[in-house]
Design a protein around this motif. Structure first.
Motif, PDB file in Angstrom:
ATOM      1  N   VAL A 128      -4.556  -3.719   4.109  1.00 60.18           N
ATOM      2  CA  VAL A 128      -5.683  -2.852   3.756  1.00 60.18           C
ATOM      3  C   VAL A 128      -6.331  -3.418   2.485  1.00 60.18           C
ATOM      4  CG1 VAL A 128      -4.663  -0.787   4.793  1.00 60.18           C
ATOM      5  CG2 VAL A 128      -4.279  -1.257   2.386  1.00 60.18           C
ATOM      6  N   ALA A 176       0.840  -1.205   0.000  1.00 61.83           N
ATOM      7  CA  ALA A 176       0.000   0.000   0.000  1.00 61.83           C
ATOM      8  C   ALA A 176       0.871   1.249   0.000  1.00 61.83           C
ATOM      9  CB  ALA A 176      -0.931  -0.005   1.210  1.00 61.83           C
ATOM     10  N   ILE A 220      -4.434   4.716   8.687  1.00 64.44           N
ATOM     11  CA  ILE A 220      -5.359   3.808   9.369  1.00 64.44           C
ATOM     12  C   ILE A 220      -5.809   4.418  10.694  1.00 64.44           C
ATOM     13  CG2 ILE A 220      -5.561   1.537  10.478  1.00 64.44           C
ATOM     14  CD1 ILE A 220      -3.609   0.520   8.230  1.00 64.44           C
ATOM     15  N   LYS A 269      -8.481   7.190   7.481  1.00 58.19           N
ATOM     16  CA  LYS A 269      -8.404   7.429   6.041  1.00 58.19           C
ATOM     17  C   LYS A 269      -8.373   6.098   5.294  1.00 58.19           C
ATOM     18  CE  LYS A 269      -6.392  11.929   6.430  1.00 58.19           C
ATOM     19  NZ  LYS A 269      -5.242  12.766   6.429  1.00 58.19           N
ATOM     20  N   LEU A 270      -7.935   5.063   5.987  1.00 55.98           N
ATOM     21  CA  LEU A 270      -7.928   3.685   5.491  1.00 55.98           C
ATOM     22  C   LEU A 270      -8.333   2.779   6.646  1.00 55.98           C
ATOM     23  CD1 LEU A 270      -4.524   3.466   3.534  1.00 55.98           C
ATOM     24  CD2 LEU A 270      -6.814   3.370   2.529  1.00 55.98           C
ATOM     25  N   PHE A 282      -9.414   0.084  -1.764  1.00 55.53           N
ATOM     26  CA  PHE A 282      -9.372   1.407  -1.143  1.00 55.53           C
ATOM     27  C   PHE A 282      -8.339   2.324  -1.800  1.00 55.53           C
ATOM     28  CE2 PHE A 282     -11.085   0.232   3.379  1.00 55.53           C
ATOM     29  CZ  PHE A 282     -12.328  -0.018   2.821  1.00 55.53           C
ATOM     30  N   ILE A 283      -7.505   1.752  -2.681  1.00 51.38           N
ATOM     31  CA  ILE A 283      -6.450   2.534  -3.326  1.00 51.38           C
ATOM     32  C   ILE A 283      -6.637   2.428  -4.841  1.00 51.38           C
ATOM     33  CG2 ILE A 283      -3.959   2.767  -3.666  1.00 51.38           C
ATOM     34  CD1 ILE A 283      -3.666   1.531  -0.816  1.00 51.38           C
ATOM     35  N   VAL A 291      -5.725   7.264  -2.246  1.00 51.65           N
ATOM     36  CA  VAL A 291      -6.868   6.710  -1.530  1.00 51.65           C
ATOM     37  C   VAL A 291      -8.115   7.099  -2.325  1.00 51.65           C
ATOM     38  CG1 VAL A 291      -8.190   6.826   0.620  1.00 51.65           C
ATOM     39  CG2 VAL A 291      -5.687   6.861   0.696  1.00 51.65           C
TER      40      VAL A 291
END
Length: 119
Positions: free
Chosen positions: A52, A21, A36, A40-41, A56-57, A62
């Motif tokens: 993650v 990530a 995290i 934000k994640l 999410f990316i 993000v």
């Protein structure tokens, strides 16, 4: 791994390690840990390693609208697992899962639904 983990894994699909990530986001793994912590994640342990969801990316960043949505869910008392389940569970009225809607720049409706669950 318990039954809940396998349910979440089935919903989420692909996971990224912190290192992966960080590389994708062009930041340090410690910065991903901070993302995290700041909602934000979301990160969960998989095989002893913090990971993650890959969804999410996108394109080196993000997904737009994700941090605000995760903050609303956290403020509403959702656990990490509950938030993951909500983000990845398809909703015919959306349509699709909330993470898909965010990826398609339909974040306003996703956040509205997340806020409505808080009341």
């Amino acid at each position: 791994m318990n039954e809940n983990d396998s349910d979440i894994d089935a919903l989420v699909g692909e996971w990224m390690t912190l290192k992966d990530a960080a590389k994708e986001l062009n930041v340090s793994p410690n910065r991903v840990k901070q993302f995290i912590a700041d909602h934000k994640l979301l990160g969960v342990r998989r095989g002893g390693e913090l990971c993650v969801p890959a969804a999410f990316i996108s394109r080196g960043d993000v997904v737009k609208g994700l941090p605000g949505t995760l903050t609303v869910l956290a403020d509403s008392g959702f656990s990490t697992e509950e938030a993951l389940q909500w983000m990845f569970t398809p909703d015919d009225t959306l349509p699709g899962a909330p993470i898909e809607a965010l990826s398609e720049n339909r974040g306003t409706e996703v956040r509205r639904r997340a806020q409505a669950m808080a009341f």
